[in-house]
Write a protein that holds these residues in place. Sequence first.
Motif, mmCIF file in Angstrom:
data_model
loop_
_atom_site.group_PDB
_atom_site.id
_atom_site.type_symbol
_atom_site.label_atom_id
_atom_site.label_comp_id
_atom_site.label_asym_id
_atom_site.label_seq_id
_atom_site.Cartn_x
_atom_site.Cartn_y
_atom_site.Cartn_z
ATOM 1 N N LYS A 1 0.594 -1.500 0.093
ATOM 2 C CA LYS A 1 0.355 -0.025 0.047
ATOM 3 C C LYS A 1 0.817 1.275 0.558
ATOM 4 O O LYS A 1 0.417 2.415 -1.146
ATOM 5 C CB LYS A 1 -0.406 -0.366 1.053
ATOM 6 C CG LYS A 1 -2.155 -0.889 0.923
ATOM 7 C CD LYS A 1 -3.293 -1.269 2.167
ATOM 8 C CE LYS A 1 -4.553 -2.080 2.450
ATOM 9 N NZ LYS A 1 -4.769 -2.353 3.457
ATOM 10 N N LEU A 2 1.987 0.951 0.589
ATOM 11 C CA LEU A 2 2.947 2.049 0.843
ATOM 12 C C LEU A 2 4.456 1.813 0.459
ATOM 13 O O LEU A 2 4.533 0.292 1.388
ATOM 14 C CB LEU A 2 2.262 2.802 2.060
ATOM 15 C CG LEU A 2 0.953 3.840 2.272
ATOM 16 C CD1 LEU A 2 0.197 4.387 2.860
ATOM 17 C CD2 LEU A 2 1.045 5.088 0.566
ATOM 18 N N ARG A 3 4.916 2.828 0.154
ATOM 19 C CA ARG A 3 6.506 2.439 1.165
ATOM 20 C C ARG A 3 7.451 2.821 1.948
ATOM 21 O O ARG A 3 6.904 4.583 1.709
ATOM 22 C CB ARG A 3 7.165 2.521 -0.508
ATOM 23 C CG ARG A 3 8.764 2.685 -0.292
ATOM 24 C CD ARG A 3 9.594 2.389 -1.564
ATOM 25 N NE ARG A 3 11.403 2.438 -1.556
ATOM 26 C CZ ARG A 3 11.916 3.552 -2.144
ATOM 27 N NH1 ARG A 3 11.416 4.021 -2.669
ATOM 28 N NH2 ARG A 3 13.829 3.277 -2.018
ATOM 29 N N TYR A 4 8.189 3.154 2.848
ATOM 30 C CA TYR A 4 8.118 3.680 3.195
ATOM 31 C C TYR A 4 9.914 3.876 4.608
ATOM 32 O O TYR A 4 10.164 2.558 4.063
ATOM 33 C CB TYR A 4 7.796 2.567 5.717
ATOM 34 C CG TYR A 4 6.272 3.216 5.691
ATOM 35 C CD1 TYR A 4 5.614 3.906 6.131
ATOM 36 C CD2 TYR A 4 5.394 2.507 5.026
ATOM 37 C CE1 TYR A 4 4.665 4.049 6.544
ATOM 38 C CE2 TYR A 4 3.962 1.988 5.046
ATOM 39 C CZ TYR A 4 3.070 3.500 5.652
ATOM 40 O OH TYR A 4 2.279 3.212 5.736
ATOM 41 N N ASN A 5 10.260 4.468 4.709
ATOM 42 C CA ASN A 5 12.514 4.730 4.780
ATOM 43 C C ASN A 5 11.865 5.755 6.105
ATOM 44 O O ASN A 5 11.329 6.543 6.131
ATOM 45 C CB ASN A 5 12.799 4.373 3.429
ATOM 46 C CG ASN A 5 13.075 6.058 2.417
ATOM 47 O OD1 ASN A 5 12.457 6.556 3.391
ATOM 48 N ND2 ASN A 5 12.655 5.220 1.860
ATOM 49 N N ILE A 6 13.276 5.370 6.421
ATOM 50 C CA ILE A 6 13.627 7.028 7.339
ATOM 51 C C ILE A 6 15.210 6.949 7.090
ATOM 52 O O ILE A 6 15.664 6.610 6.764
ATOM 53 C CB ILE A 6 13.928 5.685 8.787
ATOM 54 C CG1 ILE A 6 12.450 5.660 9.506
ATOM 55 C CG2 ILE A 6 14.834 7.888 9.547
ATOM 56 C CD1 ILE A 6 12.844 5.113 10.570
ATOM 57 N N ALA A 7 15.161 8.407 6.414
ATOM 58 C CA ALA A 7 16.440 9.111 5.649
ATOM 59 C C ALA A 7 16.899 9.869 6.851
ATOM 60 O O ALA A 7 16.787 10.556 7.400
ATOM 61 C CB ALA A 7 15.972 9.923 4.322
ATOM 62 N N LEU A 8 18.638 9.330 6.767
ATOM 63 C CA LEU A 8 19.165 10.622 7.349
ATOM 64 C C LEU A 8 20.866 10.937 7.366
ATOM 65 O O LEU A 8 21.446 10.419 5.541
ATOM 66 C CB LEU A 8 20.069 9.764 8.618
ATOM 67 C CG LEU A 8 18.641 8.570 9.539
ATOM 68 C CD1 LEU A 8 18.723 7.880 9.255
ATOM 69 C CD2 LEU A 8 18.988 8.906 11.104
ATOM 70 N N ASN A 9 20.185 12.918 7.073
ATOM 71 C CA ASN A 9 22.123 13.276 6.165
ATOM 72 C C ASN A 9 22.582 13.463 7.404
ATOM 73 O O ASN A 9 22.857 13.798 8.808
ATOM 74 C CB ASN A 9 21.473 14.150 5.171
ATOM 75 C CG ASN A 9 20.956 13.920 4.517
ATOM 76 O OD1 ASN A 9 18.982 13.714 4.509
ATOM 77 N ND2 ASN A 9 20.939 13.605 3.145
ATOM 78 N N TYR A 10 24.484 13.504 7.390
ATOM 79 C CA TYR A 10 24.944 13.651 8.836
ATOM 80 C C TYR A 10 26.401 14.568 8.258
ATOM 81 O O TYR A 10 26.784 13.567 7.233
ATOM 82 C CB TYR A 10 24.809 12.771 9.703
ATOM 83 C CG TYR A 10 25.766 11.338 9.809
ATOM 84 C CD1 TYR A 10 26.548 11.107 9.124
ATOM 85 C CD2 TYR A 10 24.577 10.297 8.342
ATOM 86 C CE1 TYR A 10 26.754 9.162 8.838
ATOM 87 C CE2 TYR A 10 24.879 9.696 7.753
ATOM 88 C CZ TYR A 10 26.239 8.936 7.892
ATOM 89 O OH TYR A 10 26.422 7.577 7.325
#
Length: 170
Positions: free
Chosen positions: A160-169
């Motif tokens: 139904k949906l595509r989920y992710n957590i994105a970080l920049n550092y």
Amino acid sequence: MVIDVIDNFLPLNDFYEIRNHIMKPTFPVYIQSGVSSPTEEDFIWNWYGLHTIYFDNIPKSNFYELINDKIISKINNLKSLIRCRVNVYPWTETLQEHGVHVDKEWQHNACILSLNTCDGYTKVYDNENNIFRKIESVENRMLFFDGSSPHHSTTTTTSKLRYNIALNYL
């Protein structure tokens, strides 16, 4: 920075705690048009849900402490967080690739933790081999890359949906 992929990045109990919190219907996301640029052509699938966790040196979500304890603390070379957010991409009848973009023009680190397995993916430009590498969305898979390298995301046709957590550092 070399592109690196780590499967089973988090211990399962930590991963499921994060995933179950984000993937419940009451988790707040804010709809954004134009995934890689707000001026992109306005296709019906060219949107995503966004939940900002950290930006501009300030935690922006009650969810920050959980992410800090479970994810940020496990990234070895993280000296300074630039931003952290949850991205939610829609289901489409046919898989759609978003436009290529860079997160920042200057060299920095980026990583994406996939929260669910689906046919969506991220393509990242591999400077060493002069090609785009396709990294499939597999739950608990962490993708590390240079955030100034061209890359793009996709929709999904198998969830139904595509989920992710994105970080920049740094």
